[in-house]
Scaffold this motif. Structure first.
Motif, mmCIF file in Angstrom:
data_model
loop_
_atom_site.group_PDB
_atom_site.id
_atom_site.type_symbol
_atom_site.label_atom_id
_atom_site.label_comp_id
_atom_site.label_asym_id
_atom_site.label_seq_id
_atom_site.Cartn_x
_atom_site.Cartn_y
_atom_site.Cartn_z
ATOM 1 N N CYS A 179 80.029 58.229 36.240
ATOM 2 C CA CYS A 179 79.636 57.160 35.322
ATOM 3 C C CYS A 179 80.804 56.250 34.915
ATOM 4 O O CYS A 179 81.858 56.735 34.494
ATOM 5 C CB CYS A 179 79.021 57.801 34.080
ATOM 6 S SG CYS A 179 78.627 56.619 32.805
ATOM 7 N N VAL A 181 80.986 54.477 32.349
ATOM 8 C CA VAL A 181 81.190 54.462 30.894
ATOM 9 C C VAL A 181 81.925 55.715 30.446
ATOM 10 O O VAL A 181 82.928 55.651 29.745
ATOM 11 C CB VAL A 181 79.839 54.349 30.138
ATOM 12 C CG1 VAL A 181 80.052 54.445 28.632
ATOM 13 C CG2 VAL A 181 79.141 53.060 30.502
ATOM 14 N N CYS A 182 81.432 56.887 30.867
ATOM 15 C CA CYS A 182 81.992 58.125 30.318
ATOM 16 C C CYS A 182 82.515 59.090 31.376
ATOM 17 O O CYS A 182 83.062 60.138 31.037
ATOM 18 C CB CYS A 182 80.956 58.814 29.448
ATOM 19 S SG CYS A 182 79.602 59.559 30.375
ATOM 20 N N CYS A 203 73.291 58.365 34.025
ATOM 21 C CA CYS A 203 74.153 59.298 33.293
ATOM 22 C C CYS A 203 73.448 59.776 32.034
ATOM 23 O O CYS A 203 73.102 58.981 31.171
ATOM 24 C CB CYS A 203 75.471 58.614 32.934
ATOM 25 S SG CYS A 203 76.530 59.630 31.885
ATOM 26 N N CYS A 206 75.494 59.186 28.483
ATOM 27 C CA CYS A 206 75.580 57.899 27.774
ATOM 28 C C CYS A 206 74.375 57.002 28.043
ATOM 29 O O CYS A 206 74.248 55.940 27.449
ATOM 30 C CB CYS A 206 76.871 57.163 28.146
ATOM 31 S SG CYS A 206 76.891 56.560 29.849
HETATM 32 ZN ZN LIG Z 1 77.995 58.085 31.119
#
Ligand SMILES: [Zn+2]
Ligand SMILES: [Zn+2]
Length: 285
Positions: A179, A181-182, A203, A206
């Protein structure tokens, strides 16, 4: 936002009719979604933040926006949320919930350590939950609730980041299987027929969904067509399992024939637990 929640809860009710064997888990998910929404509504000062000028550089370098290793965050709120999630399980599935209660209230159990480790996957989070605390996988149909709750515990806070910076991520050409983002690895994704069969990975930590090549393993990057395959259950061909015979990992994929169709992948993940079982049986991880 309330409309989204209502829609999700309706979806869950529909799924309970078609997949009554997952009714308990779907009820737990419904309660999670209500709790998540409450958490979202109450966020005044998000825990995480991103330096906007660093976004394109991070994306180009394959670095997720949120990295827990460098900064110290106050994780009191997500920790409280985690324990509230455990309370749902205790209420909904008392037998399983009590076992869970014992595990998460054991002094060896360290929510923060496990959560941080999931961002920096070495050492493996399985090693942190000491083996005698872990239940043997005797009931194969059982979803690992601890893993589900740990992933969920940061979801409200990380969703804020995913929603805010999603457009910036889309402008970059993130091509990793984890991911943006995270950094979490996906377990499920979707393919949209109308868009040249584009595959998206999802994901759970998130709620972000990103585009990923069809003929490529998200976990080891293998692009050799002959070692990539998929299987599905008869009568349920719109859900399939993409497997990689190089690293022996798998991901569940929902095929959407109508490009305008929306699917709730949180719900799908639970309603397709039998596919996880099949994948394990076939030796995929
Ligand atoms: Zn994520
Ligand atoms: Zn692979």
């Amino acid at each position: 936002m309330a409309t989204t929640l209502r829609k999700s809860l309706e979806t869950i009710e529909d799924y309970k009719i078609n997949s009554p064997q997952y009714a308990d888990l779907l009820d737990i998910l419904a309660e999670i979604l209500i709790l998540r929404e409450g958490y979202r509504q109450s966020i005044k000062h998000p825990i995480f933040s991103v330096e906007e000028k660093l976004i394109q550089g991070k994306m180009a370098g394959g670095l997720p926006l949120i990295d827990m290793s460098g900064k110290k965050y106050d994780l009191t709120r997500p920790r409280e949320y985690f324990y509230a999630l455990v309370a749902i399980a205790e209420k909904r599935v008392p037998l399983e919930g009590h076992k869970l209660f014992d595990i998460v209230h054991d002094k060896l159990f360290d929510w923060e350590k496990i959560t941080l480790a999931s961002f920096n996957p070495v050492p493996d989070e399985d090693e942190i939950i000491s083996s005698d605390l872990r239940e043997p996988k005797d009931d194969e149909e059982q979803l690992d609730l601890i893993d589900l709750f740990i992933e969920e515990s940061l979801r409200p806070e990380l969703e804020v980041i995913a929603e805010k910076y999603g457009p910036a991520i889309e402008k970059s050409d993130w091509s990793e299987g984890y991911c943006p983002v995270c950094g979490k690895e996906p377990k499920i994704g979707e393919i949209r027929e109308g868009e040249d069969g584009r595959r998206y990975l999802f994901c759970h930590q998130c709620g972000y969904k990103w585009r990923f090549r069809q003929i490529k393993c998200p976990f080891c990057g293998n692009e050799e067509q002959h070692s990539l395959a998929y299987f599905a259950v008869e009568g349920e061909e719109s859900r399939r399992v993409d497997v990689c015979n190089k690293c022996r990992r798998y991901i569940k994929i929902v095929e959407l024939s109508d490009p305008a169709e929306e699917v709730n992948l949180d719900v799908e993940d639970i309603a397709t637990l039998h596919l996880d079982m099949l994948a394990y049986e076939e030796g995929y991880d």
